[in-house]
Design a protein around this motif. Structure first.
Motif, short mmCIF file in Angstrom:
data_model
loop_
_atom_site.label_atom_id
_atom_site.label_comp_id
_atom_site.label_asym_id
_atom_site.label_seq_id
_atom_site.Cartn_x
_atom_site.Cartn_y
_atom_site.Cartn_z
N SER A 89 0.82 -1.21 0.00
CA SER A 89 0.00 0.00 0.00
C SER A 89 0.85 1.26 0.00
CB SER A 89 -0.93 0.01 1.22
OG SER A 89 -0.17 -0.04 2.43
N TYR B 17 4.94 2.09 -4.34
CA TYR B 17 4.18 2.29 -5.58
C TYR B 17 4.48 1.28 -6.66
CZ TYR B 17 8.33 5.10 -6.88
OH TYR B 17 9.60 5.54 -7.14
N HIS C 111 2.58 -1.90 -5.41
CA HIS C 111 1.16 -1.54 -5.49
C HIS C 111 0.63 -1.78 -6.90
CE1 HIS C 111 -2.40 1.09 -5.61
NE2 HIS C 111 -2.38 1.11 -4.28
N ALA D 48 -10.88 1.59 -5.35
CA ALA D 48 -10.26 2.68 -4.61
C ALA D 48 -9.01 3.17 -5.33
CB ALA D 48 -9.93 2.24 -3.19
N SER D 49 -8.24 2.25 -5.88
CA SER D 49 -6.99 2.61 -6.57
C SER D 49 -7.25 3.39 -7.85
CB SER D 49 -6.18 1.35 -6.89
OG SER D 49 -5.83 0.66 -5.70
N HIS E 272 -9.09 5.82 -8.25
CA HIS E 272 -9.21 7.25 -7.94
C HIS E 272 -8.13 7.73 -6.96
CE1 HIS E 272 -12.98 7.20 -10.09
NE2 HIS E 272 -13.48 6.28 -9.28
N ASN E 273 -7.05 6.97 -6.83
CA ASN E 273 -5.98 7.36 -5.90
C ASN E 273 -5.35 8.67 -6.37
OD1 ASN E 273 -3.59 7.60 -4.35
ND2 ASN E 273 -3.39 5.37 -4.19
N PHE F 248 1.36 7.11 -7.25
CA PHE F 248 0.55 5.94 -7.58
C PHE F 248 -0.23 6.12 -8.88
CE2 PHE F 248 1.17 5.64 -2.99
CZ PHE F 248 1.58 4.33 -2.86
N ARG G 35 -3.45 3.71 -11.26
CA ARG G 35 -4.81 4.04 -11.66
C ARG G 35 -5.16 3.34 -12.97
NH1 ARG G 35 -6.16 10.31 -11.07
NH2 ARG G 35 -8.26 9.39 -11.28
#
Length: 429
Positions: free
Chosen positions: A316, A319, A322, A343-344, A346-347, A352, A356
């Motif tokens: 988390s 990057y 992730h 959720a990712s 719209h990180n 990160f 997306r």
């Protein structure tokens, strides 16, 4: 200039300048003149440039100050500060090979047609112990043809990135691309830096025939997409390529399945799930992709749970890991990972960003149509690869009508992808 990381250091321009001008022995333990020099790249003002030039001219020879001067030179190059050229040029004669390398690079970024400066850079090719790749790269970039014969001597250099740059430069200067295969071959080199830098050398040479090879090269997708985009634009400008020619490689790179890449590493024996998960944190993405392929092919029954666990324990905040975790959850269609992918998508954290697009692809793989409105929201961003990934997933989810909204997108690759998907669909005006 890319502003995504401009606030990471939390310094104002005034604070950064004040810190940079503080004597090294007076700098507090929590402060860093190096960070100040790096941060000033976000302020293209006369004050910031003056402070950076002053730092470059510093005569303090301590290691700390040498490191700060190198970063100040780099920042001036990124700012393309023309009036800093005299101060940067003066660094070409220094003994510190890294300071010289940064000075050469910065001159390449700023640009010059001054034959005296270019010849001074070319003479560095004969300097024992000097790092030569940046020199070759800049001489080619600034079209200094008188250096051609001196560059030729490096096409067989033991240092692969230097050899790659030299081959590219010779091809560019002579117009003879019969040896460019040597650069293409470096895309499959075990050394990750050789792979990454060969992409830049293919860009410099304008060799767009290498686009499919770049797409399959096991380095971060950021490097591959940059190469594909630059070379696609070069090929289309020459009327040698169309989007139809580029699309398969571009789709492959954005989809980024590890089993579609040409991997350069291999295991001596089948690794455990724990070992493969640990490999997702490697800085050499070639090892990450090999681990991902292994998880998909040999451990698909338990990989999903292990991926969610490693996300909680470390990915988390990492990057690179992730990105791979999000993609793999999608390839595995591990439904407990759906909310994490959503959720990712719209990180907002800049580091990160590539996750997306990974999340967009993963959501298409989950096959859950609840993701469609969330995917469509991302068509309003200014991140072209995210929008492209969204279009791919909307198409996969059977929502081709939603792609019509991107037909007039500001980015030409996004426009062309939308048109390719919706060609048989009615236009909504």
């Amino acid at each position: 200039m890319d502003k995504r990381f401009s606030n990471l250091f939390g310094l104002t321009e005034e604070e950064a300048i004040a810190l940079l001008e503080t004597p090294q022995e007076q700098v507090g333990e929590e402060d860093s003149r190096y960070i100040a020099a790096a941060h000033l790249v976000n302020f293209p003002t006369e004050r910031a440039i003056d402070a950076l030039i002053k730092t470059v001219k510093s005569t303090d020879t301590t290691l700390d100050n040498r490191i700060v001067r190198r970063k100040a030179i780099e920042s001036l190059g990124r700012l393309r500060a023309v009036r800093a050229l005299p101060a940067i040029r003066a660094c070409l004669g220094e003994n510190d090979v890294y300071t010289v390398e940064n000075a050469v690079w910065a001159i390449g970024e700023i640009g010059t047609e001054d034959a005296d400066i270019l010849e001074e850079i070319a003479c560095l090719l004969e300097k024992p112990g000097q790092l030569h790749r940046a020199i070759v790269h800049v001489l080619a970039k600034l079209n200094y043809n008188p250096a051609l014969n001196r560059i030729r001597q490096f096409v067989d250099a033991d240092d692969e990135p230097t050899a790659s740059a030299a081959i590219s430069a010779v091809c560019r200067f002579t117009g003879d691309f019969s040896t460019i295969g040597g650069v293409v071959a470096f895309l499959q080199h075990p050394n990750v830096n050789a792979r990454r830098l060969s992409i830049q050398d293919l860009i410099d040479a304008g060799y767009y025939a290498a686009i499919p090879d770049i797409a399959r090269c096991p380095v971060s997708v950021v490097f591959r997409l940059r190469g594909i985009r630059f070379l696609a634009e070069a090929g289309i400008l020459q009327a040698d390529l169309t989007f139809h020619d580029v699309q398969p490689a571009l789709d492959l790179a954005i989809r980024d399945r590890p089993d579609e890449l040409t991997l350069v590493h291999e295991y001596d024996f089948p690794p455990s799930v724990e070992f493969a998960i640990g490999e997702l944190y490697q800085t050499d993405f070639g090892r990450c992709y090999l681990a991902g392929k292994t998880l998909l092919e040999a451990h698909a029954d338990v990989a999903g749970e292990a991926l969610l666990a490693t996300y909680t324990n470390g990915a988390s905040n990492d990057y690179g890991a992730h990105y791979h975790v999000i993609k793999l959850l999608g390839w595995l269609r591990y439904t407990p990972g759906y909310e994490l992918a959503l959720a990712s998508l719209h990180n907002p954290m800049p580091q990160f960003r590539k996750s997306r697009a990974a999340a967009a692809i993963a959501l298409g793989e989950f096959g859950d149509r609840r993701a469609i409105p969330e995917l469509k929201r991302c068509l309003d961003t200014n991140i072209w690869d995210l929008k492209y990934a969204v279009l791919m997933s909307l198409d996969r989810l059977g929502e081709t009508q939603a792609c019509i909204a991107a037909i007039d997108d500001e980015d030409w690759l996004v426009r062309e992808k939308a048109r390719a998907i919706t060609r048989s669909q009615p236009r909504l005006d």
